[in-house]
Structure formats: structure tokens, C-alpha cells
Design an enzyme around this catalytic site. Sequence first.
Site, PDB file in Angstrom:
ATOM      1  N   CYS A 271       6.178  -5.348   0.448  1.00  0.00           N
ATOM      2  CA  CYS A 271       6.258  -3.861  -0.077  1.00  0.00           C
ATOM      3  C   CYS A 271       5.967  -2.654   1.118  1.00  0.00           C
ATOM      4  CB  CYS A 271       5.429  -3.826  -1.219  1.00  0.00           C
ATOM      5  SG  CYS A 271       5.913  -2.384  -2.254  1.00  0.00           S
TER       6      CYS A 271
ATOM      7  N   HIS B 274       5.259  -8.318  -4.623  1.00  0.00           N
ATOM      8  CA  HIS B 274       3.669  -8.633  -4.198  1.00  0.00           C
ATOM      9  C   HIS B 274       3.207 -10.162  -4.632  1.00  0.00           C
ATOM     10  CE1 HIS B 274       2.556  -4.443  -3.248  1.00  0.00           C
ATOM     11  NE2 HIS B 274       3.465  -3.876  -4.079  1.00  0.00           N
TER      12      HIS B 274
ATOM     13  N   ARG C 114      12.899   3.418   0.945  1.00  0.00           N
ATOM     14  CA  ARG C 114      11.593   3.811   0.176  1.00  0.00           C
ATOM     15  C   ARG C 114      11.618   3.987  -1.389  1.00  0.00           C
ATOM     16  NH1 ARG C 114       8.237   7.903   1.301  1.00  0.00           N
ATOM     17  NH2 ARG C 114       6.277   7.330   0.669  1.00  0.00           N
TER      18      ARG C 114
ATOM     19  N   GLU D 178       1.105 -11.537  -3.803  1.00  0.00           N
ATOM     20  CA  GLU D 178      -0.263 -11.632  -3.567  1.00  0.00           C
ATOM     21  C   GLU D 178      -0.893 -11.502  -5.002  1.00  0.00           C
ATOM     22  OE1 GLU D 178       1.368  -9.562  -2.376  1.00  0.00           O
ATOM     23  OE2 GLU D 178       0.407  -7.500  -2.388  1.00  0.00           O
TER      24      GLU D 178
ATOM     25  N   ILE E 252       6.441  -2.890  -7.536  1.00  0.00           N
ATOM     26  CA  ILE E 252       5.549  -1.478  -7.510  1.00  0.00           C
ATOM     27  C   ILE E 252       6.025  -0.550  -6.667  1.00  0.00           C
ATOM     28  CG2 ILE E 252       3.176  -0.692  -7.687  1.00  0.00           C
ATOM     29  CD1 ILE E 252       2.238  -3.679  -7.950  1.00  0.00           C
ATOM     30  N   ARG E 253       6.622   0.493  -7.450  1.00  0.00           N
ATOM     31  CA  ARG E 253       7.215   1.365  -6.448  1.00  0.00           C
ATOM     32  C   ARG E 253       7.745   0.913  -5.175  1.00  0.00           C
ATOM     33  NH1 ARG E 253       3.007   3.680  -8.760  1.00  0.00           N
ATOM     34  NH2 ARG E 253       1.618   2.961  -7.004  1.00  0.00           N
TER      35      ARG E 253
ATOM     36  N   GLY F 284       0.779  -1.132   0.165  1.00  0.00           N
ATOM     37  CA  GLY F 284      -0.140   0.292   0.051  1.00  0.00           C
ATOM     38  C   GLY F 284       0.788   1.133   0.109  1.00  0.00           C
ATOM     39  N   GLU F 285       0.664   2.084   1.105  1.00  0.00           N
ATOM     40  CA  GLU F 285       1.604   3.213   1.129  1.00  0.00           C
ATOM     41  C   GLU F 285       2.142   3.544   2.496  1.00  0.00           C
ATOM     42  OE1 GLU F 285       3.829   6.677   0.592  1.00  0.00           O
ATOM     43  OE2 GLU F 285       2.055   6.503   1.929  1.00  0.00           O
ATOM     44  N   SER F 286       3.321   3.276   2.792  1.00  0.00           N
ATOM     45  CA  SER F 286       3.502   2.976   4.101  1.00  0.00           C
ATOM     46  C   SER F 286       3.477   4.438   4.970  1.00  0.00           C
ATOM     47  CB  SER F 286       5.336   2.846   4.063  1.00  0.00           C
ATOM     48  OG  SER F 286       5.910   3.624   3.514  1.00  0.00           O
TER      49      SER F 286
HETATM   50  N1  GLN Z   1       5.924   3.048  -2.339  1.00  0.00           N
HETATM   51  C1  GLN Z   1       5.234   2.555  -1.338  1.00  0.00           C
HETATM   52  C2  GLN Z   1       5.407   3.120   0.030  1.00  0.00           C
HETATM   53  O1  GLN Z   1       6.418   3.677   0.459  1.00  0.00           O
HETATM   54  C3  GLN Z   1       5.133   1.177  -1.184  1.00  0.00           C
HETATM   55  C4  GLN Z   1       4.576   0.418  -2.420  1.00  0.00           C
HETATM   56  C5  GLN Z   1       3.864  -0.797  -2.479  1.00  0.00           C
HETATM   57  O2  GLN Z   1       3.448  -1.154  -1.325  1.00  0.00           O
HETATM   58  N2  GLN Z   1       3.459  -1.235  -3.436  1.00  0.00           N
HETATM   59  O3  GLN Z   1       5.134   2.778   1.099  1.00  0.00           O
END
Ligand code: GLN
Length: 213
Positions: free
Chosen positions: A81, A189, A110, A191, A143-144, A49-51
Amino acid sequence: MTDPTIGVLAVQGDVREHVAALRQVGAQTRPVRRAAELDGLDGIVLPGGESTTMSKLLDVFELYEPLRGALADGLPAYGSCAGMIMLASQILDTRADARHLDALDVTVRRNAFGRQVESFEADLDFVGITDRPGEPPVRGVFIRAPWVEEAGPRVEVLARVPDGATPGGAADGRIVAVRQGRVVATSFHPEVTGDLRVHGYFVDLVREVNSSP
Ligand code: GLN
């Protein structure tokens, strides 16, 4: 033992995909949004997700301290991630106020792969999975994603970026999966690929913890 019950931190991120994968490898699942929902869990998954958002929501849901405590008490955990970032002991390139759970002795960077390769895929060797006869590589979907920039002495490296997976080989050899005792984390990921082996690896770990005296 009966099927282990694995919580999935459900404040933000790709919760549903982890729930589906865990069920398919024989675990019961429970979304976790409140501290009381940590009670009686055999393990927990921290999704992607987004940390920094996840960090804020852990405070909003009053989950940060209870989750950190449960991990310190030995609750098995798997972070993918953003989940890997949350489990780390140090985060580079994040917000000054971002929280982390200190369950893995690693420094993660990150968004480490940079803008050109925000998202990419690579076939990975994964210790404990692909080193068994006949097992194909694990497809890593990044993914990022973060990478592990430094790992402490108690951390086992499970997977690295293969040579040439990103332009110019800029990420060759970077650490993208680790384990420290009961805590596992991947930059990628599993999943989203339908390959259940990483979730299976984690649920096996949980079963082993539960069956050891
Ligand atoms: N870039 C996201 C973060 O900083 C992590 C990306 C992801 O979970 N797919 O949290």
C-alpha cells in the site's frame, strides 16, 4: 542458510503486523529507523500507512538517501500500500514535495479507487502463489489503496482486480501486485488477514537471492 534478517521500515504505519507475519514465515526482523539499521539486512518491508507522512519522516530520520541507495544496490524489498507508493518511480495524485524511492519502474496512482470504494476486499489470483495446485485465492484488503497505472517492460504483473470487485466494475483489471527482480509490491494489506503467503513469497525471494552465487 540461516534465517534471513528482514528490516521493517518503522517510521510510520502498520509495522507490528508485518513483523508478526515475517516472523511466522521464518525470518528474523529488525525495525529500521536509522541508516545504520540498514546494515546487514537481507531484505526490507515498507509497510502500509500514509505515504506523504512516510516521505517526510524519511527526511526527518535521515533515511531517504541511505534507503534509496540500499535499494539501488539490490536490497530486496516488499512494499504494501503506502509502501508500494514509496517504491514507485512515479506517483500520481500526491503532494508536489512527496519523495519516492525509485525502486520499481511503475507509475502508481494514490487513493486510486476513489471515495465510494475507499476500502474493499476481493479474492485475487496471484502469480507464483495461487497458480500452484490447491492454493485458494489471496484475499486482498484494500484501504485507500493505490493501483499501478503503468508498468515498465521489466515489471511482472502478479495480480489484478477481478471483474466486478468494485461498483460498476470501475477498477476491473487494475494492477494491484507487481514484481521487478528483487522488489515486490502490493496495493493491498496481506499483513492484516492472517494469510502468510505473500510474506512467504517475499522471504522465499530473499532466500533465493542469498543462495545464488
Ligand atoms: N492512501 C495512503 C497513502 O497515500 C495509503 C493507504 C495505506 O497504506 N493503507 O499513502
